[in-house]
Design an enzyme around this catalytic site. Structure first.
Site, PDB file in Angstrom:
ATOM      1  N   GLY A 255       0.789  -1.233   0.000  1.00  0.00           N
ATOM      2  CA  GLY A 255       0.000   0.000   0.000  1.00  0.00           C
ATOM      3  C   GLY A 255       0.820   1.282   0.000  1.00  0.00           C
ATOM      4  O   GLY A 255       1.790   1.424  -0.755  1.00  0.00           O
TER       5      GLY A 255
ATOM      6  N   ARG B  47       4.888  -7.169   9.562  1.00  0.00           N
ATOM      7  CA  ARG B  47       4.808  -8.475  10.224  1.00  0.00           C
ATOM      8  C   ARG B  47       5.174  -9.609   9.283  1.00  0.00           C
ATOM      9  O   ARG B  47       5.890 -10.525   9.658  1.00  0.00           O
ATOM     10  CB  ARG B  47       3.395  -8.690  10.787  1.00  0.00           C
ATOM     11  CG  ARG B  47       3.063  -7.770  11.941  1.00  0.00           C
ATOM     12  CD  ARG B  47       1.591  -7.784  12.234  1.00  0.00           C
ATOM     13  NE  ARG B  47       0.811  -7.385  11.063  1.00  0.00           N
ATOM     14  CZ  ARG B  47      -0.501  -7.296  11.016  1.00  0.00           C
ATOM     15  NH1 ARG B  47      -1.218  -7.593  12.086  1.00  0.00           N
ATOM     16  NH2 ARG B  47      -1.122  -6.913   9.914  1.00  0.00           N
TER      17      ARG B  47
ATOM     18  N   ALA C 187       3.711   4.048   8.549  1.00  0.00           N
ATOM     19  CA  ALA C 187       2.554   3.758   7.690  1.00  0.00           C
ATOM     20  C   ALA C 187       1.873   2.449   8.069  1.00  0.00           C
ATOM     21  O   ALA C 187       0.939   2.025   7.393  1.00  0.00           O
ATOM     22  CB  ALA C 187       2.982   3.712   6.223  1.00  0.00           C
ATOM     23  N   ALA C 188       2.357   1.787   9.132  1.00  0.00           N
ATOM     24  CA  ALA C 188       1.701   0.539   9.556  1.00  0.00           C
ATOM     25  C   ALA C 188       0.347   0.892  10.168  1.00  0.00           C
ATOM     26  O   ALA C 188       0.262   1.746  11.052  1.00  0.00           O
ATOM     27  CB  ALA C 188       2.566  -0.198  10.573  1.00  0.00           C
TER      28      ALA C 188
ATOM     29  N   TYR D  25     -11.017   3.620  15.118  1.00  0.00           N
ATOM     30  CA  TYR D  25      -9.975   3.946  14.126  1.00  0.00           C
ATOM     31  C   TYR D  25      -9.715   5.454  14.116  1.00  0.00           C
ATOM     32  O   TYR D  25      -8.563   5.895  14.163  1.00  0.00           O
ATOM     33  CB  TYR D  25     -10.438   3.465  12.755  1.00  0.00           C
ATOM     34  CG  TYR D  25      -9.493   3.781  11.616  1.00  0.00           C
ATOM     35  CD1 TYR D  25      -8.357   2.994  11.390  1.00  0.00           C
ATOM     36  CD2 TYR D  25      -9.729   4.857  10.766  1.00  0.00           C
ATOM     37  CE1 TYR D  25      -7.492   3.285  10.339  1.00  0.00           C
ATOM     38  CE2 TYR D  25      -8.868   5.152   9.712  1.00  0.00           C
ATOM     39  CZ  TYR D  25      -7.760   4.367   9.505  1.00  0.00           C
ATOM     40  OH  TYR D  25      -6.896   4.651   8.464  1.00  0.00           O
TER      41      TYR D  25
ATOM     42  N   LYS E  86      -6.299   7.772  15.060  1.00  0.00           N
ATOM     43  CA  LYS E  86      -5.660   8.727  14.147  1.00  0.00           C
ATOM     44  C   LYS E  86      -5.667  10.143  14.727  1.00  0.00           C
ATOM     45  O   LYS E  86      -4.726  10.913  14.510  1.00  0.00           O
ATOM     46  CB  LYS E  86      -6.363   8.702  12.784  1.00  0.00           C
ATOM     47  CG  LYS E  86      -6.247   7.370  12.057  1.00  0.00           C
ATOM     48  CD  LYS E  86      -4.799   7.017  11.761  1.00  0.00           C
ATOM     49  CE  LYS E  86      -4.662   5.792  10.886  1.00  0.00           C
ATOM     50  NZ  LYS E  86      -3.261   5.472  10.565  1.00  0.00           N
TER      51      LYS E  86
END
Ligand code: NDP
Length: 237
Positions: free
Chosen positions: A13, A34, A84-85, A149, A153
């Site tokens: 991504g 991972r 970015a994970a 979520y 953020k």
């Protein structure tokens, strides 16, 4: 020696697009995710040599500590860190299972805190060191079905501003990039008619986000800022 960039979530991504762009700009890239096989495949596809793939769950403190010690030992001091994970487990708050709540907070928020903490000492030794955390427009505006979520953020935004203040005197810059809908595995399940709510009329591509990440990494007088890359979505939310 070329700059070392650590890209957490760099195997797929947005992170993969960032890794590719940084490699074409002459950086050595350490991809942290991972699934080591996927990360290795991405490393193989990068321009140039000396890139590495490391298996690490950013939500686990010991894993992060061990991984960054390994990076320091084998690759040297870190110039750039890109967080970015991220994961999402979308559901209304009344329906979400508790076991789907903590992983989002632990990966998206705690994970970035842990990687920054592990990288900072090394970054003190490089000129023009910079961190970019990947947030989201929903962290700024909220979204039904994404309470946890978006909280992760929004927390990342506060963390970014505070850390920017803490490390500015050491000439390390910390910024947050907030994407809208971007074509990646994370948005595979979303219907394209969502694009109707985006002023530019389409989802973004990971490469378009990567360009903006590079801008933040290289902008030597920008810190503690949020850069929105969403085709204008936020204007319509
Ligand atoms: P993808 O699902 O395509 O990629 C996520 C990446 O994060 C993978 O490399 C994955 O590798 C890694 N990752 C996930 N969990 C962990 C973990 N615990 N430890 C280490 N690595 C992990 O997502 P995107 O590229 O779309 O998302 C990147 C970031 O951008 C995320 O923070 C996301 O929240 C944010 N974002 C994305 C948007 C979009 O529309 N796509 C919109 C707004 C924000 P692996 O599974 O092998 O660990």
């Amino acid at each position: 020696m070329s700059r070392l960039a650590v890209v957490c979530g760099g195997s797929r991504g947005i992170g993969r697009a960032v890794s590719r762009l940084l490699a074409t700009r002459g950086c050595r890239v350490a991809i942290v995710s991972r699934n080591e096989d996927v990360a290795k495949a991405t490393v193989k596809s990068l321009h140039g040599a000396d890139h590495v793939a490391l298996s690490c769950d950013v939500s686990k403190e010991q894993d992060v500590q061990k991984t960054f010690e390994m990076i320091q030992k084998t690759c040297g001091n870190i110039s750039y860190l890109v967080n970015a994970a991220g994961i999402n487990r979308d559901a209304l708050l009344l329906r979400i299972r508790p076991e789907d709540m903590l992983p989002q907070l632990h990966t998206n928020l705690l994970g970035s805190m842990l990687t920054c903490r592990a990288a900072l000492r090394s970054m003190l030794h490089t000129e023009g060191a910079a961190v970019v955390n990947i947030g989201s427009v929903v962290g700024m505006k909220g979204n039904s079905g994404q309470c946890v979520y978006s909280a992760s953020k929004a927390g990342l935004e506060g963390f970014t501003r505070s850390l920017a203040k803490e490390v500015a005197s050491r000439n390390i810059r910390v910024n947050l990039l907030a994407p809208g809908f971007i074509h990646t595995d994370m948005t595979l399940g979303l219907k394209e008619d969502r694009a109707r709510s985006i002023p530019l009329g389409r989802f973004g591509e990971p490469e378009e986000v990567a360009q903006a990440v590079l801008f933040l990494l290289e902008s030597s007088y920008v810190t503690g800022q949020v850069l929105v890359v969403d085709g204008g979505l936020q204007l319509a939310m």
